[in-house]
Design a protein around this motif. Sequence first.
Motif, mmCIF file in Angstrom:
data_model
loop_
_atom_site.group_PDB
_atom_site.id
_atom_site.type_symbol
_atom_site.label_atom_id
_atom_site.label_comp_id
_atom_site.label_asym_id
_atom_site.label_seq_id
_atom_site.Cartn_x
_atom_site.Cartn_y
_atom_site.Cartn_z
ATOM 1 N N CYS A 1 0.829 -1.221 0.000
ATOM 2 C CA CYS A 1 0.000 0.000 0.000
ATOM 3 C C CYS A 1 0.857 1.262 0.000
ATOM 4 O O CYS A 1 0.541 2.235 0.698
ATOM 5 N N CYS A 2 1.929 1.248 -0.747
ATOM 6 C CA CYS A 2 2.814 2.417 -0.839
ATOM 7 C C CYS A 2 2.703 3.061 -2.219
ATOM 8 O O CYS A 2 2.111 2.500 -3.144
ATOM 9 N N ASN A 3 3.308 4.236 -2.354
ATOM 10 C CA ASN A 3 3.289 4.987 -3.610
ATOM 11 C C ASN A 3 4.663 4.993 -4.266
ATOM 12 O O ASN A 3 5.142 6.021 -4.705
ATOM 13 N N LEU A 4 5.308 3.849 -4.323
ATOM 14 C CA LEU A 4 6.629 3.764 -4.926
ATOM 15 C C LEU A 4 6.555 4.087 -6.416
ATOM 16 O O LEU A 4 5.602 3.715 -7.098
ATOM 17 N N SER A 5 7.577 4.750 -6.919
ATOM 18 C CA SER A 5 7.636 5.080 -8.343
ATOM 19 C C SER A 5 8.611 4.148 -9.043
ATOM 20 O O SER A 5 9.465 3.513 -8.416
ATOM 21 N N ASP A 6 8.489 4.050 -10.364
ATOM 22 C CA ASP A 6 9.394 3.197 -11.132
ATOM 23 C C ASP A 6 10.849 3.605 -10.927
ATOM 24 O O ASP A 6 11.714 2.758 -10.674
ATOM 25 N N GLU A 7 11.123 4.881 -11.050
ATOM 26 C CA GLU A 7 12.499 5.365 -10.923
ATOM 27 C C GLU A 7 13.034 5.139 -9.516
ATOM 28 O O GLU A 7 14.153 4.645 -9.329
ATOM 29 N N GLY A 8 12.232 5.495 -8.508
ATOM 30 C CA GLY A 8 12.683 5.334 -7.127
ATOM 31 C C GLY A 8 12.883 3.885 -6.750
ATOM 32 O O GLY A 8 13.880 3.533 -6.117
ATOM 33 N N PHE A 9 11.953 3.019 -7.159
ATOM 34 C CA PHE A 9 12.076 1.614 -6.790
ATOM 35 C C PHE A 9 13.226 0.940 -7.532
ATOM 36 O O PHE A 9 13.871 0.028 -6.993
ATOM 37 N N SER A 10 13.497 1.361 -8.747
ATOM 38 C CA SER A 10 14.642 0.810 -9.476
ATOM 39 C C SER A 10 15.949 1.092 -8.737
ATOM 40 O O SER A 10 16.831 0.237 -8.639
ATOM 41 N N LEU A 11 16.073 2.299 -8.187
ATOM 42 C CA LEU A 11 17.254 2.628 -7.383
ATOM 43 C C LEU A 11 17.287 1.793 -6.106
ATOM 44 O O LEU A 11 18.359 1.362 -5.662
#
Length: 404
Positions: free
Chosen positions: A209-219
């Motif tokens: 239930c988080c708002n992770l983004s593609d760019e942030g999660f890739s890092l």
Amino acid sequence: MAEGEQCGTSIDDLPEECLLIIASHLSNKNDRDSFSSTCRRWLRVESSLRHTLNLSHRYQHDKGYGYILECLLNRFQAVNIISFTGCEKLSDSALTVLESKCPQLRKLYLDRCLSITDDGLGSLGFSSLEFLSLYRCNVSDSGLGHISKACPSLTGLNLSYCSSVTDAGISALGRGCLGLKYMSISNSHEIRGAGFSSFASLIRLDADCCNLSDEGFSLATQGCERLGYLDLSSPRNCSFQLGPLGFTSIGRFCKNLQVLNLKLCRALDDGAVTEIARGCQALKELNLAVCTGIKEEGWRAVADHCTSLEVLHVNRCRSLTNEGLAHLRNGCPHLERLYMNGCPLVSRLAVELFKLHRCQVAVMTLEYLGRNLGLMCKLPQPNGPPNSSEGDWGSRPSFQRAFT
């Protein structure tokens, strides 16, 4: 001894080591209280065996929690695990008392302590603290900065429902708490993921239930190469949401994953699933329930590459067909349990054929909603708070949200 001479030895002559053994076998609270009420010596012995302290919100005193805490710690000087769960009136001053009276503290639970501020967290100078739970606390990046400097031995941290925490605070923790292994950021909506890029020691991350983004999660995946457990279930519908690019990074960088929960991740497609299956060949449990974007190609990849898989969840996968189930039937050689219901494109005949060819696999129509996501119990994790059945994440409905 002469006949008729009475023995002058009594229980008072027992060495303290014997009294400790006796007291340690008293499992009933009333028995322990009676033991400690016998005399001052027995009180001291019983007090030395108390290592946990659970202050409920029901404890009230005109002088506040700081006074109660000081009195208790004067008596129970061996305490190293303390829970203040639900003590909404607990103030920063109580934490100051805690630092002076209990320097050996190992685990601290501040769940729903709404009066604790970032300044109060700045007084936590515990070099021995291993686990801290801040579930639903008003902590921000500033407070996490204090923690990163004051608690270098921290291995577990619960930040569930901490709505003011961002990647800046997470990054500060990564620089100061180099041994962090367990972290929960469930329902912490301002975290995008980039702050985890320096968490080389992390082996478990609960980020449902988080708002992770593609760019942030890739890092994040590039920095958390040791991850063994990852929960990304139930993503929120907002502008920041993981897509195929973010999911693909799991397969590229998380080679040691054993448990992966992607329930309700509808953006997951065949390409991302294929990348995960090829890259995470150590997976033992995979939850793909309600992942409607997975077609035959994705199920073929799971069957061909997840050779260590023991548990698979496909509940309400409305795109799973007879052909997809046939791939699973012919692959995943170590599969032991298959959770499957609500799959309208799978016929009863296909299910019976699966059972016939894979008789060692238990096909479960009802998904069991346990606290642990299957094989997570095999991964090392710290113990829960005193007198609590919620597990290490304190008051958070621990591990249950992944299945509800």
